[in-house]
Design an enzyme around this catalytic site. Structure first.
Site, mmCIF file in Angstrom:
data_model
loop_
_atom_site.group_PDB
_atom_site.id
_atom_site.type_symbol
_atom_site.label_atom_id
_atom_site.label_comp_id
_atom_site.label_asym_id
_atom_site.label_seq_id
_atom_site.Cartn_x
_atom_site.Cartn_y
_atom_site.Cartn_z
ATOM 1 N N LEU A 100 0.843 -1.191 0.000
ATOM 2 C CA LEU A 100 0.000 0.000 0.000
ATOM 3 C C LEU A 100 0.882 1.245 0.000
ATOM 4 O O LEU A 100 2.000 1.227 0.523
ATOM 5 C CB LEU A 100 -0.907 0.034 1.236
ATOM 6 C CG LEU A 100 -1.994 -1.039 1.341
ATOM 7 C CD1 LEU A 100 -2.729 -0.915 2.668
ATOM 8 C CD2 LEU A 100 -2.968 -0.957 0.177
ATOM 9 N N ASP A 101 0.364 2.332 -0.581
ATOM 10 C CA ASP A 101 1.090 3.592 -0.597
ATOM 11 C C ASP A 101 1.224 4.150 0.814
ATOM 12 O O ASP A 101 0.473 3.770 1.722
ATOM 13 C CB ASP A 101 0.362 4.617 -1.468
ATOM 14 C CG ASP A 101 0.218 4.160 -2.909
ATOM 15 O OD1 ASP A 101 1.054 3.368 -3.361
ATOM 16 O OD2 ASP A 101 -0.741 4.598 -3.564
ATOM 17 N N ILE A 102 2.121 5.100 0.980
ATOM 18 C CA ILE A 102 2.368 5.696 2.288
ATOM 19 C C ILE A 102 1.116 6.379 2.836
ATOM 20 O O ILE A 102 0.893 6.424 4.056
ATOM 21 C CB ILE A 102 3.552 6.697 2.205
ATOM 22 C CG1 ILE A 102 3.998 7.140 3.611
ATOM 23 C CG2 ILE A 102 3.231 7.882 1.312
ATOM 24 C CD1 ILE A 102 5.296 7.925 3.623
ATOM 25 N N HIS A 183 -0.573 2.563 -8.279
ATOM 26 C CA HIS A 183 -1.528 3.606 -7.892
ATOM 27 C C HIS A 183 -2.861 3.448 -8.627
ATOM 28 O O HIS A 183 -3.508 4.442 -8.987
ATOM 29 C CB HIS A 183 -0.951 4.995 -8.191
ATOM 30 C CG HIS A 183 0.162 5.400 -7.274
ATOM 31 N ND1 HIS A 183 0.908 6.545 -7.475
ATOM 32 C CD2 HIS A 183 0.683 4.830 -6.162
ATOM 33 C CE1 HIS A 183 1.823 6.670 -6.528
ATOM 34 N NE2 HIS A 183 1.698 5.624 -5.714
#
Length: 230
Positions: A100-102, A183
């Protein structure tokens, strides 16, 4: 498997420490002092380090509730990483399944079972991932149909695979996708003229994020959760 590799997987000993233990006569196999660190084992042997019987640890399968601000990596020079949240031995050996992204929260799976990881992350298996999405602008009435048909992302040759959107309110929806492009969820909404302001993963396949887990907490998966990935 070589004796030194076996001992390394069963203990926190480094390779050099294992070789020193062999030289010192501290490792025995089936009651006999091991003379060589490269002794081949077939998995049926009784191995002692000193007077301690050692054995391979069972494979680990965990779910983690990822907070904001953490990188899905084992190490990062600039940001805290999800591995830091674990109080486990040999945690650096765990693989992060479905990163997962930050700025994204929610379900992250971790394991040291590479084949199980592959069954989730390989595009061929089309393992579904479900997200709760908050948008900057109202979600238009045609968004669900556009996502079901597939949208063209900037820089991609082919449109996205059919995805299922369940609108909850004007700015909130649940989205299930079956691939994992970079994304992807954010780019899908950008492709229809919207912007994601918050993203939370609720499920991977049939594994749902445990509602009892606060952000930063984790627990082992149940047998049924592990077996649900096939």
């Amino acid at each position: 498997m070589r004796l030194d590799k076996f001992v390394g997987q069963c203990t926190d000993y480094s390779r050099s420490q294992i070789h020193q233990a062999v030289k010192a006569g501290r490792i025995s196999v089936n009651g006999l002092i091991a003379k060589k660190a490269d002794l081949q084992l077939d998995g049926t042997e009784s191995v002692l380090l000193g007077d301690q019987l050692i054995a391979l640890q069972p494979l680990r399968y965990l779910m983690l509730h990822k907070p904001l601000g953490y990188i899905c990596a084992n190490r990062d020079a600039a940001h805290p990483v999800v591995i830091d949240l674990l109080a486990l031995p040999k945690k650096q050996e765990l693989q992060i399944v479905g990163r997962l992204d930050i700025d994204t929260t929610g379900l992250v799976l971790l394991t040291d079972d590479g084949q199980w990881n592959h069954r989730i992350t390989s595009p061929r298996h089309e393992c579904p991932k479900t997200y709760l999405v908050t948008t900057a602008n109202p979600i238009t009435a045609d968004t669900a149909a556009l996502f079901a048909a597939g949208v063209q992302l900037h820089g991609e040759k082919a449109p996205t695979r059919p995805a299922q959107l369940e609108q909850i309110s004007s700015h909130l929806a649940r989205l299930c996708i079956h691939e994992g492009k970079y994304h992807q969820v954010k780019r899908m909404f950008a492709a229809v003229g919207n912007h994601v302001v918050a993203l939370h993963r609720e499920a991977i396949g049939n594994i749902q994020l445990d509602a009892q887990l606060a952000e930063g907490e984790y627990r082992p998966l149940t047998h049924d959760e592990i077996q649900s990935i096939n």
